[in-house]
Scaffold this active site. Structure first.
Site, PDB file in Angstrom:
ATOM      1  N   LYS A  42       0.822  -1.194   0.000  1.00 28.14           N
ATOM      2  CA  LYS A  42       0.000   0.000   0.000  1.00 28.14           C
ATOM      3  C   LYS A  42       0.860   1.249   0.000  1.00 28.14           C
ATOM      4  CE  LYS A  42      -3.133  -2.296   3.198  1.00 28.14           C
ATOM      5  NZ  LYS A  42      -3.589  -2.308   4.602  1.00 28.14           N
ATOM      6  N   GLY A  43       2.130   1.082   0.375  1.00 29.39           N
ATOM      7  CA  GLY A  43       2.971   2.239   0.682  1.00 29.39           C
ATOM      8  C   GLY A  43       3.137   3.260  -0.423  1.00 29.39           C
ATOM      9  N   GLU A  98       7.589   2.303  -6.126  1.00 32.54           N
ATOM     10  CA  GLU A  98       7.670   1.761  -4.771  1.00 32.54           C
ATOM     11  C   GLU A  98       7.941   2.903  -3.788  1.00 32.54           C
ATOM     12  OE1 GLU A  98       6.901  -0.288  -2.638  1.00 32.54           O
ATOM     13  OE2 GLU A  98       8.290  -1.971  -2.527  1.00 32.54           O
ATOM     14  N   LYS A 130      17.180   3.154   1.128  1.00 30.20           N
ATOM     15  CA  LYS A 130      18.034   2.951   2.308  1.00 30.20           C
ATOM     16  C   LYS A 130      19.134   1.963   1.914  1.00 30.20           C
ATOM     17  CE  LYS A 130      14.620   2.161   5.598  1.00 30.20           C
ATOM     18  NZ  LYS A 130      14.072   1.829   6.938  1.00 30.20           N
ATOM     19  N   PHE A 151      13.674   4.297  10.511  1.00 27.05           N
ATOM     20  CA  PHE A 151      12.342   3.812  10.156  1.00 27.05           C
ATOM     21  C   PHE A 151      11.457   5.035   9.980  1.00 27.05           C
ATOM     22  CE2 PHE A 151       8.211   1.970  10.323  1.00 27.05           C
ATOM     23  CZ  PHE A 151       8.394   0.778   9.654  1.00 27.05           C
ATOM     24  N   VAL A 152      10.922   5.185   8.785  1.00 28.60           N
ATOM     25  CA  VAL A 152      10.173   6.408   8.486  1.00 28.60           C
ATOM     26  C   VAL A 152       8.702   6.103   8.215  1.00 28.60           C
ATOM     27  CG1 VAL A 152      12.131   7.759   7.650  1.00 28.60           C
ATOM     28  CG2 VAL A 152      10.929   6.253   6.065  1.00 28.60           C
ATOM     29  N   ASP A 158       3.859   3.412   6.548  1.00 26.80           N
ATOM     30  CA  ASP A 158       3.160   3.171   7.810  1.00 26.80           C
ATOM     31  C   ASP A 158       4.060   2.555   8.872  1.00 26.80           C
ATOM     32  OD1 ASP A 158       3.370   0.526   6.562  1.00 26.80           O
ATOM     33  OD2 ASP A 158       2.035  -0.128   8.166  1.00 26.80           O
TER      34      ASP A 158
END
Ligand code: IMP
Length: 179
Positions: A42-43, A98, A130, A151-152, A158
């Site tokens: 979903k990102g 993505e 990353k 972690f973003v 999410d």
């Protein structure tokens, strides 16, 4: 919402201007061509929505949803398809969109799978990269930002399905970091 647990890494304005640059590059590279833009759910949904609205070439869109095996780890290495494309890709120019390339396992799986369907061309457009976490050799053809190993969340990304709607991309504080 506990907004104060998050630190802005990339502001809404920075993201917007970079997305416009990426779209300009794609418009130039695919001038005179047609393009199928494949969003990974979903990102990527917010990035994809903003990116395609800046494209001036003829496009169609489709989506795939992938999942890593294993409940606790997102990047366990094995990937399965939850939703496949509805569009045949043979003979088409494809860009896979993505949100973030972390270990690279998800994208390398998708790229290998789509290559077996004989597209005319296949490129990857990732908003975030990353590289320090990479486990497989994969480099996005179009990349928004290279970021350190934070972690973003936000702008589609999410943490446990929360915070996708933040306009900025924010660093989740280490105490909440679960990989
Ligand atoms: P990879 O297969 O390890 O490259 O994982 C890519 C996927 O992991 C992304 O599409 C995201 O869904 C998720 N992911 C990796 N890093 C982050 C992050 O910092 N925040 C949110 N999701 C992330």
């Amino acid at each position: 919402m506990h907004r104060n647990r998050y630190k802005i890494l990339l502001s809404e304005a920075e993201i917007r201007s970079r997305v416009e640059e990426l779209a300009r590059a794609i418009n130039t590279d695919y001038s005179g061509e047609e393009l199928l833009v494949v969003g990974i759910l979903k990102g990527a949904f917010i990035f994809m929505a903003d990116l395609v609205r800046e494209l001036t070439i003829p496009i169609a869109v489709d989506f795939m949803d992938m999942s890593s095996y294993g409940a606790s780890t997102r990047s366990s290495g094995e990937v399965r398809i939850l939703k496949d494309l509805e569009t045949p890709v043979e003979g088409k120019n494809i860009i896979v969109v993505e949100d973030i390339v972390d270990t690279g396992l998800t994208l390398s799986y998708i790229a290998e799978l789509l290559r077996t369907r004989n597209p005319k061309s296949l490129r990857i457009c990732a908003l975030l990269d990353k590289p320090s976490r990479r486990k497989v050799d994969i480099t996005p053809d179009y990349r928004g930002f290279t970021i350190p190993d934070y972690f973003v969340v936000g702008y589609g990304l999410d943490y446990n399905e929360e915070h996708r709607n933040y306009r900025d991309i924010c660093i989740l504080q280490p105490a909440q970091h679960e990989d």
